[in-house]
Design an enzyme around this catalytic site. Sequence first.
Site, PDB file in Angstrom:
ATOM      1  N   GLU A  66      -1.811  -0.435   8.112  1.00 23.49           N
ATOM      2  CA  GLU A  66      -2.748  -1.394   8.680  1.00 23.49           C
ATOM      3  C   GLU A  66      -2.039  -2.262   9.703  1.00 23.49           C
ATOM      4  O   GLU A  66      -0.811  -2.284   9.773  1.00 23.49           O
ATOM      5  CB  GLU A  66      -3.354  -2.269   7.574  1.00 23.49           C
ATOM      6  CG  GLU A  66      -2.352  -3.196   6.898  1.00 23.49           C
ATOM      7  CD  GLU A  66      -2.949  -3.926   5.685  1.00 23.49           C
ATOM      8  OE1 GLU A  66      -3.645  -3.284   4.886  1.00 23.49           O
ATOM      9  OE2 GLU A  66      -2.698  -5.119   5.542  1.00 23.49           O
ATOM     10  N   ARG A  76      -1.189  -4.658  -6.310  1.00 24.29           N
ATOM     11  CA  ARG A  76      -0.968  -6.097  -6.336  1.00 24.29           C
ATOM     12  C   ARG A  76       0.356  -6.383  -7.045  1.00 24.29           C
ATOM     13  O   ARG A  76       0.550  -6.009  -8.200  1.00 24.29           O
ATOM     14  CB  ARG A  76      -2.141  -6.768  -7.054  1.00 24.29           C
ATOM     15  CG  ARG A  76      -2.261  -8.240  -6.789  1.00 24.29           C
ATOM     16  CD  ARG A  76      -3.495  -8.824  -7.493  1.00 24.29           C
ATOM     17  NE  ARG A  76      -4.742  -8.416  -6.867  1.00 24.29           N
ATOM     18  CZ  ARG A  76      -5.798  -7.944  -7.530  1.00 24.29           C
ATOM     19  NH1 ARG A  76      -5.772  -7.805  -8.827  1.00 24.29           N
ATOM     20  NH2 ARG A  76      -6.900  -7.626  -6.887  1.00 24.29           N
ATOM     21  N   HIS A  91       0.833  -1.197   0.000  1.00 28.90           N
ATOM     22  CA  HIS A  91       0.000   0.000   0.000  1.00 28.90           C
ATOM     23  C   HIS A  91       0.873   1.254   0.000  1.00 28.90           C
ATOM     24  O   HIS A  91       1.957   1.247   0.586  1.00 28.90           O
ATOM     25  CB  HIS A  91      -0.902   0.040   1.241  1.00 28.90           C
ATOM     26  CG  HIS A  91      -1.728  -1.186   1.428  1.00 28.90           C
ATOM     27  ND1 HIS A  91      -2.694  -1.579   0.522  1.00 28.90           N
ATOM     28  CD2 HIS A  91      -1.734  -2.120   2.403  1.00 28.90           C
ATOM     29  CE1 HIS A  91      -3.259  -2.697   0.956  1.00 28.90           C
ATOM     30  NE2 HIS A  91      -2.691  -3.053   2.087  1.00 28.90           N
ATOM     31  N   HIS A 126       3.243  -7.558   1.685  1.00 31.47           N
ATOM     32  CA  HIS A 126       2.552  -8.421   2.640  1.00 31.47           C
ATOM     33  C   HIS A 126       1.460  -9.253   1.983  1.00 31.47           C
ATOM     34  O   HIS A 126       0.964  -8.906   0.908  1.00 31.47           O
ATOM     35  CB  HIS A 126       1.955  -7.601   3.788  1.00 31.47           C
ATOM     36  CG  HIS A 126       0.898  -6.636   3.346  1.00 31.47           C
ATOM     37  ND1 HIS A 126       1.187  -5.432   2.769  1.00 31.47           N
ATOM     38  CD2 HIS A 126      -0.452  -6.708   3.376  1.00 31.47           C
ATOM     39  CE1 HIS A 126       0.069  -4.800   2.478  1.00 31.47           C
ATOM     40  NE2 HIS A 126      -0.952  -5.556   2.834  1.00 31.47           N
TER      41      HIS A 126
HETATM   42 ZN    ZN Z   1      -2.979  -4.874   3.033  1.00 32.70          ZN
END
Ligand code: ZN
Length: 310
Positions: free
Chosen positions: A109, A186, A91, A166
């Site tokens: 996150e 992605r 991200h 991740h």
């Molecule tokens: Zn994530």
Amino acid sequence: MRPVFKETVWGGKRLHDDFGYDIMSNHIGECWAVSAHPDGEGSVDGGTYDGIRLSELWKTHPELFGNPQGDRFPLLTKIIDANADLSIQVHPDDTYAAEHENGSLGKTECWYVIDCVPGATIIIGHNAKTREELREMIENGRWNELIREIPIKKGDFFQINPGTVHAIKAGTLILESQQSSDITYRLYDYDRLQNGKKRELHIEKSLDVIEVPFVERRAEPAETDSWLKQLYACSCYKIWKGDLKGEATLRQNEPFMIGSVISGEAFLDGVGYNKGDHFIIPYKHPDIHMTGEAEFVFSAPQYNNKGFGK
Ligand code: ZN
């Protein structure tokens, strides 16, 4: 709060079977439990503000959220049921997202592992030492060398900063606390096909934002006898784990707190909450008397002059 559910290719049945949510699909990957994000917005369930969307409540009742200066509810709480591996992703941070993703927030996150199968793993970080090596390994598909995969167990906590490669892997049930953002790049999808096609990758944006080299950020929870332990604090949020056994007091000194019951049942000032219930404790709420046997995850925002981050 009333959640919103998301069907995904990798989702399973545990949000129905384990959490008792009234959902029919066999592929529900995500419960957006407390969300004001336009891609899946929740609303208030019962009481004075019954049925009001969270973004609306944020605009019309800033006093509930510590009178923020920000233009949007900053956090998002999810439960994720990974029945299959999620794609390997990364991200952006707030600065990159604001410039490249129409003013979106970036996405920091963190994960609390509610449950996982024996031998479960996750992917956090990579083994490239330089950006050139990272590009070379990606272009030549050297995924096994590049990817850093580690074993996990129930109760583990992981912080995922922007720029961290991740992936959640199969057999894992996670409570995710994050910035209110839906921006994912992605990097690799195991060459899987969906309806005969590979899902889109975002290699160049991933290369822009991946932190090189990877730096591990682990935090041991503070030693405390309290039923409530702080797991982590960063510029976007603070996170706590609560283990209620009998009776406790919850003191709310934050702009607001999000609470999720991940096991058991409890009464908060006499109101019953069960596993799978999520709630917001407003600004300056008086101390809450809690009874019961239950596990909680709590989060709270960190504000700056833009209303998020610090
Ligand atoms: Zn994530």
